[in-house]
Design a protein around this motif. Sequence first.
Motif, PDB file in Angstrom:
ATOM      1  N   GLY A   1       0.749  -1.184  -0.036  1.00  0.00           N
ATOM      2  CA  GLY A   1      -0.139   0.108   0.006  1.00  0.00           C
ATOM      3  C   GLY A   1       0.914   1.219   0.083  1.00  0.00           C
ATOM      4  N   GLN A   2       0.114   2.340   0.202  1.00  0.00           N
ATOM      5  CA  GLN A   2       1.022   3.601   0.283  1.00  0.00           C
ATOM      6  C   GLN A   2       1.855   3.805   1.612  1.00  0.00           C
ATOM      7  N   ALA A   3       3.015   4.324   1.117  1.00  0.00           N
ATOM      8  CA  ALA A   3       3.923   4.400   2.317  1.00  0.00           C
ATOM      9  C   ALA A   3       3.492   5.858   3.262  1.00  0.00           C
ATOM     10  N   CYS A   4       3.536   5.771   4.368  1.00  0.00           N
ATOM     11  CA  CYS A   4       3.349   6.978   5.197  1.00  0.00           C
ATOM     12  C   CYS A   4       4.568   7.707   5.770  1.00  0.00           C
ATOM     13  N   ALA A   5       5.721   6.823   6.036  1.00  0.00           N
ATOM     14  CA  ALA A   5       6.788   7.039   6.475  1.00  0.00           C
ATOM     15  C   ALA A   5       8.033   6.538   5.955  1.00  0.00           C
ATOM     16  N   ILE A   6       9.213   7.183   5.957  1.00  0.00           N
ATOM     17  CA  ILE A   6      10.560   6.429   4.979  1.00  0.00           C
ATOM     18  C   ILE A   6      11.767   6.866   5.790  1.00  0.00           C
ATOM     19  N   LEU A   7      12.388   5.914   6.033  1.00  0.00           N
ATOM     20  CA  LEU A   7      13.895   5.869   6.433  1.00  0.00           C
ATOM     21  C   LEU A   7      14.704   5.264   5.364  1.00  0.00           C
ATOM     22  N   ALA A   8      15.582   6.446   4.883  1.00  0.00           N
ATOM     23  CA  ALA A   8      16.578   5.872   3.718  1.00  0.00           C
ATOM     24  C   ALA A   8      17.848   6.317   4.368  1.00  0.00           C
ATOM     25  N   VAL A   9      18.876   5.250   3.968  1.00  0.00           N
ATOM     26  CA  VAL A   9      20.226   5.232   4.484  1.00  0.00           C
ATOM     27  C   VAL A   9      21.025   5.284   3.222  1.00  0.00           C
ATOM     28  N   PRO A  10      22.056   5.972   3.001  1.00  0.00           N
ATOM     29  CA  PRO A  10      22.941   5.751   1.886  1.00  0.00           C
ATOM     30  C   PRO A  10      23.800   4.547   2.041  1.00  0.00           C
ATOM     31  N   LEU A  11      24.067   3.854   1.082  1.00  0.00           N
ATOM     32  CA  LEU A  11      25.220   2.750   1.050  1.00  0.00           C
ATOM     33  C   LEU A  11      26.508   3.136   0.275  1.00  0.00           C
ATOM     34  N   SER A  12      27.544   3.154   0.988  1.00  0.00           N
ATOM     35  CA  SER A  12      28.621   3.619   0.467  1.00  0.00           C
ATOM     36  C   SER A  12      29.879   2.561   0.556  1.00  0.00           C
ATOM     37  N   VAL A  13      30.625   2.306  -0.502  1.00  0.00           N
ATOM     38  CA  VAL A  13      31.638   1.196  -0.582  1.00  0.00           C
ATOM     39  C   VAL A  13      33.047   1.985  -1.020  1.00  0.00           C
ATOM     40  N   ALA A  14      33.937   1.719   0.119  1.00  0.00           N
ATOM     41  CA  ALA A  14      35.183   2.633  -0.153  1.00  0.00           C
ATOM     42  C   ALA A  14      34.929   4.007  -0.311  1.00  0.00           C
ATOM     43  N   GLY A  15      34.310   4.638   0.525  1.00  0.00           N
ATOM     44  CA  GLY A  15      33.923   5.837   0.756  1.00  0.00           C
ATOM     45  C   GLY A  15      33.153   6.615  -0.452  1.00  0.00           C
ATOM     46  N   GLU A  16      32.565   5.733  -1.224  1.00  0.00           N
ATOM     47  CA  GLU A  16      31.998   6.197  -2.372  1.00  0.00           C
ATOM     48  C   GLU A  16      30.381   5.850  -2.290  1.00  0.00           C
ATOM     49  N   ILE A  17      29.466   6.704  -2.629  1.00  0.00           N
ATOM     50  CA  ILE A  17      28.084   6.404  -2.327  1.00  0.00           C
ATOM     51  C   ILE A  17      27.807   5.311  -3.498  1.00  0.00           C
TER      52      ILE A  17
END
Length: 167
Positions: free
Chosen positions: A28-44
């Motif tokens: 269904g529809q999202a009402c809240a989001i938690l997004a976390v960046p994924l970085s490898v060797a200092g690069e996103i």
Amino acid sequence: SMLGGEPLIVPSLGACSGEAGVPSTDAGQACAILAVPLSVAGEIQGGLALFYPQQRSFSAEDVELGLTLVDQAALAIANAQLRDRIEQMAAQTERSRLARDLHDAVTQTLFSASLIAEVLPATWAADQEEGRQLLKELRQLSRGAMAEMRTLLLELRPAALVEASLG
């Protein structure tokens, strides 16, 4: 922001208050989001987005859980990249070893052929039948050296093509 390497926390989306254009998931529809960046060797390299069906406030533990999941994914990606590099290095090492072996074989064959060529005139003068036998050996050695050289060139060609620029 996520591009800067920081988690993105959206505790309440407009869909929960009736606004259109909000992401929907299979549930269904999202009402809240938690997004976390994924970085490898200092690069996103991407990110992990967790969608929630209700509005919510995110605790430090929620963010830490997202970071832990992303760290595990980044580790898996880094390990896969490392395995690829190791396989490429192993293939290059094997190619170099084979080229060395073939080079040594060609060198030995040509050395034998040159020794026969040196003694051939004197042998021919003394005994033509033995001279014919030496000519036969010389021909076989020459053909063998050519075959080994072709193999050597074919083995070396892939490395040269991979390293060459198209320009």
